[in-house]
Write an enzyme that holds these catalytic residues in place. Structure first.
Site, PDB file in Angstrom:
ATOM      1  N   LYS A 188      14.535  11.332  10.637  1.00  0.00           N
ATOM      2  CA  LYS A 188      14.504  11.204   9.119  1.00  0.00           C
ATOM      3  C   LYS A 188      15.586  10.397   8.424  1.00  0.00           C
ATOM      4  CE  LYS A 188      16.076  13.011   5.787  1.00  0.00           C
ATOM      5  NZ  LYS A 188      16.294  12.414   4.465  1.00  0.00           N
ATOM      6  N   SER A 241      28.024  12.515   5.327  1.00  0.00           N
ATOM      7  CA  SER A 241      28.972  13.068   4.723  1.00  0.00           C
ATOM      8  C   SER A 241      29.644  14.203   5.369  1.00  0.00           C
ATOM      9  CB  SER A 241      28.833  13.197   3.164  1.00  0.00           C
ATOM     10  OG  SER A 241      27.991  14.439   3.238  1.00  0.00           O
ATOM     11  N   ALA A 244      27.837  17.354   4.260  1.00  0.00           N
ATOM     12  CA  ALA A 244      26.476  17.843   4.836  1.00  0.00           C
ATOM     13  C   ALA A 244      26.800  18.109   6.011  1.00  0.00           C
ATOM     14  CB  ALA A 244      25.581  16.527   4.466  1.00  0.00           C
ATOM     15  N   GLY A 245      27.642  17.417   6.864  1.00  0.00           N
ATOM     16  CA  GLY A 245      27.822  17.869   8.338  1.00  0.00           C
ATOM     17  C   GLY A 245      28.224  19.245   8.454  1.00  0.00           C
ATOM     18  N   GLU A 262      28.331  12.057  13.173  1.00  0.00           N
ATOM     19  CA  GLU A 262      29.234  10.871  12.864  1.00  0.00           C
ATOM     20  C   GLU A 262      29.602  10.972  11.183  1.00  0.00           C
ATOM     21  OE1 GLU A 262      30.965   8.108  10.824  1.00  0.00           O
ATOM     22  OE2 GLU A 262      28.853   7.109  11.709  1.00  0.00           O
ATOM     23  N   CYS A 296      31.656   3.622   6.660  1.00  0.00           N
ATOM     24  CA  CYS A 296      32.291   4.730   7.159  1.00  0.00           C
ATOM     25  C   CYS A 296      33.841   4.392   7.735  1.00  0.00           C
ATOM     26  CB  CYS A 296      31.684   5.617   8.104  1.00  0.00           C
ATOM     27  SG  CYS A 296      31.347   4.994   9.555  1.00  0.00           S
ATOM     28  N   GLU A 395      37.286  10.238   0.724  1.00  0.00           N
ATOM     29  CA  GLU A 395      36.737   8.924   0.908  1.00  0.00           C
ATOM     30  C   GLU A 395      35.909   8.445  -0.175  1.00  0.00           C
ATOM     31  OE1 GLU A 395      33.582   7.491   4.510  1.00  0.00           O
ATOM     32  OE2 GLU A 395      33.261   9.343   3.787  1.00  0.00           O
TER      33      GLU A 395
END
Length: 495
Positions: A188, A241, A244-245, A262, A296, A395
């Site tokens: 995806k 992000s 989202a993780g 990650e 990142c 970030e």
């Protein structure tokens, strides 16, 4: 020179999805419309996968894992197919380079030839598969005095979800070890950067991978949400992000699905007092502005000795101001736009936030004066920054970095570690022993002396909120395997 539709790669099947080893019509007529960030114009569209397409992809991957040959092939047989995919992908290197530049504005001087890493990572994990200890014979110390065979078997069907900033290599850092382990995969990509996955699907088809082993789902986030909760998915591998993780982790935990992630970073470059200020700017400025800072592992905090603060700031500000910003198709341009309008607005928000909290702009701080079209931000350096400020803790994901002074090496390590993140970092010194000592003090998964090394033949990942698990190296295949222990009266004949 402006980017146009002619700068997009040519796809064999731009109106179809790759599911079950075939190019199929999507279940709906919805489209993902791709916008070139250098001129804000739509340049391409591809089908947007729907929930129905997702269900078909998972079903195909499930069938390929449960009934197909891929998990049952020898590691050497899988390795041969992976090398064939790499060879087919290498034929499409020019198209891959074009895709990266057109979708997110990566300058040609960076994009050109970068696609060579794709075949490289496939070849690397083919080699890992051939040498990996999938079976380990041990002597049991249990009361029955049997032998033990510790077996590592593929975890199952993997949902691989990649971000937009490094769409090819980030996805292949998941796909390659998953395939080597014997898993099947549903890819995806981010909705902003689907083109590389169409090219990968073409390479998979050319290489003759068994049907359903790899499937492509270009889709918006609604499909991602349904994908991670699908009972047919055994493992989720995600890069993106931290927010989202955390959501994905909670969904996976609710059904005990495996996951590796990650996530974000707020990495610090620590400059020690023996490092020449004149060398710092030329070395560090290209790193903090590479890909417009949308990396990142970006060093978005620079910690310098207070006694030499102004010298380091002058060197870094001069070098950042000299970075050539412009149309990514022009030779010599090092920094293009940020990837999309919302990203430009996000970066500008943090620049404004830094000013409002009392930080000073040493260079940059807005749109380049000569670029009134496209999502461009100047390379921006802040001084007068306290580590508690928003720009030092969150970030930004843009060409923005902050200089923070310190009074001792112990304090520098404390400042570097005073973060929710722990992905990367660097130390600038001429003394390797001091560099290694500092590296061991910093709670981060990736560290470099005098620069920023990135090598997926070695493990990569984060501490704290920067992720779970590792990608790269032999360790990068471990998350795609389950461990089984078999006790027998004697070793089987093949061991």
């Amino acid at each position: 020179m402006t980017a146009s539709a002619t700068d997009a790669p040519t796809l064999a099947h731009p109106d179809k999805l790759f599911i079950g080893g075939r190019w199929v019509r999507p279940a709906s007529d919805r489209k993902l419309r791709l916008v070139n960030p250098a001129n804000e114009e739509q340049f391409f569209e591809v089908p947007e996968a729907s929930i129905g397409d997702m269900q078909a992809a998972v079903a195909a991957a499930r069938q390929a894992f449960d009934k197909g040959p891929w998990p049952r092939m020898t590691p050497a047989e899988r390795a041969a197919k992976m090398r064939a995919i790499g060879a087919a992908l290498a034929k499409r290197s020019e198209a891959l380079d074009k895709a990266w530049t057109a979708q997110i504005g990566t300058p040609v001087m960076i994009a050109k030839g970068s696609s060579a890493g794709g075949p490289g990572i496939l070849d690397y994990y083919a080699g890992v598969a051939e040498s990996y200890a999938f079976e380990d014979l041990r002597q049991s110390n249990g009361y029955m005095s049997k032998v033990a065979i510790v077996v590592k078997e593929p975890v199952g069907v993997v949902a691989a979800i990649a971000p937009w900033n490094g769409p090819l290599m980030t996805m292949l850092s998941k796909v390659a070890p998953a395939l080597a382990a014997g898993c099947t995969v549903v890819c995806k990509p981010a909705p902003e950067t689907p083109l590389e996955m169409f090219l990968l699907a073409e390479a998979v088809e050319e290489a003759g991978l068994p049907d359903g082993v790899l499937n492509i789902l270009p889709a918006e986030r609604e499909v991602s949400d349904q994908l991670i909760s699908h009972p047919g998915i055994d493992k989720v591998s995600f890069t993106g992000s931290t927010a989202a993780g955390l959501h994905i982790a909670s969904v996976c935990a609710s059904r005990m699905a495996r996951y590796t992630m990650e996530l974000g970073g707020k990495s610090a470059a620590i400059v020690l007092d023996d490092f020449d200020p004149a060398k710092l700017g030329p070395m560090l400025a290209p790193l903090v502005t590479m890909m417009s800072g949308q990396v990142c592992i970006n060093n978005s905090r620079v910690l310098v000795p207070r006694a030499r603060h102004d010298d380091y700031v002058e060197s870094l500000a001069t070098s950042m101001a000299a970075i050539k910003v412009g149309n990514p198709l022009e030779e010599g341009v090092y920094m293009g736009p940020v990837a999309m309008k919302r990203q430009m607005e996000r970066v500008q928000y943090y620049i404004d936030k830094g000013r409002s909290e009392g930080a000073q702009v040493a260079t940059g701080g807005g749109r380049p004066a000569d670029l009134n079209q496209g999502y461009f931000i100047e390379p921006t350096l802040f001084t007068g920054v306290d580590n508690g400020m928003t720009i030092a803790q969150e970030e930004i994901f843009g060409p923005v970095t902050a200089v923070i002074p310190y009074d001792s090496e112990e304090q520098a390590a404390e400042i570097a570690n005073a973060s929710d993140f722990g992905l990367s970092g660097a130390v600038y010194t001429e003394d390797t022993d001091r560099a290694y000592a500092m590296a061991r003090h910093i709670r981060t998964g990736h560290y470099t002396q005098n620069g920023r090394e990135f090598d997926l033949t070695n493990p990569f990942g984060g501490f704290k909120k920067s992720g779970v698990g590792r990608e790269g190296g032999p360790e990068g295949m471990d998350p795609y395997l389950e461990i089984k222990t078999v006790f027998l009266p004697q070793a089987p004949s093949h061991l």
